[in-house]
Scaffold this active site. Structure first.
Site, PDB file in Angstrom:
ATOM      1  N   SER A 197      61.993  12.515   2.218  1.00 29.46           N
ATOM      2  CA  SER A 197      61.155  11.363   1.869  1.00 29.46           C
ATOM      3  C   SER A 197      61.253  10.271   2.932  1.00 29.46           C
ATOM      4  CB  SER A 197      61.553  10.863   0.474  1.00 29.46           C
ATOM      5  OG  SER A 197      60.590   9.961  -0.040  1.00 29.46           O
ATOM      6  N   HIS A 211      55.829  13.951  -0.563  1.00 33.96           N
ATOM      7  CA  HIS A 211      55.532  14.056  -2.001  1.00 33.96           C
ATOM      8  C   HIS A 211      54.027  14.228  -2.234  1.00 33.96           C
ATOM      9  CE1 HIS A 211      59.653  12.907  -2.337  1.00 33.96           C
ATOM     10  NE2 HIS A 211      59.443  11.663  -1.944  1.00 33.96           N
TER      11      HIS A 211
END
Length: 243
Positions: free
Chosen positions: A134, A170
C-alpha cells in the site's frame, strides 16, 4: 549477497492471516526475501512502520513472524527519534527493507526530514531489495492515490520516484481507487503507471516492470496509460501465481 539488479517488489499484499498472531507473512513478502539471494545465513529483513507512527504492536508482530520465518529481523523507527545510531549503515547492510502501509504522505514527509530519500536510492542501487504494501508500494513510485488526508481520496505526486511510474493500490477492494487513478492519469496529474488488486505485486528490475505476481486467486495487475484522446487506457497484465 545483494540482488543481481536494483529490485523493488511493490504490492497490495504480502500479509496473510495467522492462527497465533494478528497477521502473518504472505507469499509476496517471502518472495521479496527470496529475491535477495541470501545463502548460508538468515536473511536480514528490516521493517519500517513509519506510515502508522511506528506502531509498537505491529513491530512486535513483525519480530514474532520474522523469527518463525528464520529471518534476522530489525526495524527502523523515527518516532520520537531514530532508534538507530547510523541509519544509513544499517539500511545498506540489510538484504530486504519492508515498508508497511498507512499514511504515504506522512511517510514521505518523515523520510525526507531524516534524509531517507537519498539513503533509499543508495540502498536500492546497492542491491538491497525494497518491498512494501500500500503506502509501502506507492512510495517507490512517482505518485498515486491516497487517503492520507481524509476519507476522500486525493493524488500524491511527490513519491520517491525511484520508479518513474505512478502506482495504484487496492484496485479491486476500494471502489474509488480505480476511477480516480484512471482520471488522474488521463488529465496528466499522474504519470502513466501500474495498479494492483489486493494480493498482487509488481516486480521491477531497475525501473522496468519484469513481472506481475499474485498470492491470491484472481488478483490482477494493470497498466494504465493516457490515450491519444485524453482518456485512460487500462491493459490487464499477465500475472504469475506464487505460494
Amino acid at each position: 549477497m545483494p540482488a543481481d539488479a536494483p529490485t523493488i517488489l511493490a504490492t497490495s499484499g504480502g500479509i496473510s492471516s495467522s492462527d497465533r498472531l494478528p497477521w502473518g507473512i504472505g507469499a509476496l513478502t517471502r518472495h521479496a526475501v527470496d529475491l535477495a539471494g541470501t545463502t548460508g545465513r538468515a536473511p536480514r529483513v528490516c521493517l519500517l512502520a513509519t506510515a502508522v507512527g511506528d506502531d509498537s504492536g505491529l513491530i512486535g508482530t513483525f519480530y514474532a513472524n520474522a523469527v518463525a520465518e528464520g529471518w534476522q529481523p530489525s526495524h527502523l523507527a523515527l518516532f520520537p527519534m531514530p532508534n538507530l545510531d547510523d541509519v544509513r549503515e544499517h539500511l545498506l547492510t540489510r538484504d530486504v527493507v519492508w515498508v508497511w502501509g498507512g499514511s504515504v504522505a506522512g511517510l514521505l514527509a518523515m523520510w525526507r526530514l531524516h534524509g531517507l530519500d537519498e539513503i533509499f536510492r543508495e540502498a536500492w542501487q546497492a542491491g538491497v531489495v525494497l518491498t512494501g504494501v500500500s503506502a509501502g508500494s506507492i512510495c517507490w513510485h512517482s505518485g498515486g492515490t491516497t487517503d492520507s488526508f481524509g476519507p476522500e481520496l486525493r493524488p500524491v505526486t511527490n513519491g520517491l520516484g525511484l520508479l518513474p511510474h505512478s502506482n495504484g493500490v487496492h484496485y479491486d477492494s476500494e471502489p474509488r481507487r480505480r476511477p480516480l487513478f484512471q482520471r488522474l492519469i488521463a488529465d496528466g496529474t499522474l504519470s502513466p503507471g501500474y495498479a494492483t488488486d489486493d494480493g498482487a505485486g509488481l516486480l521491477y528490475r531497475g525501473t522496468e516492470l519484469v513481472e506481475a505476481l499474485s498470492e491470491r486467486r484472481r488478483a490482477g495487475a494493470y497498466r494504465v496509460d493516457r490515450g491519444p484522446d485524453g482518456t485512460a487506457v487500462e491493459t490487464p497484465l499477465d500475472v504469475r501465481r506464487i505460494s
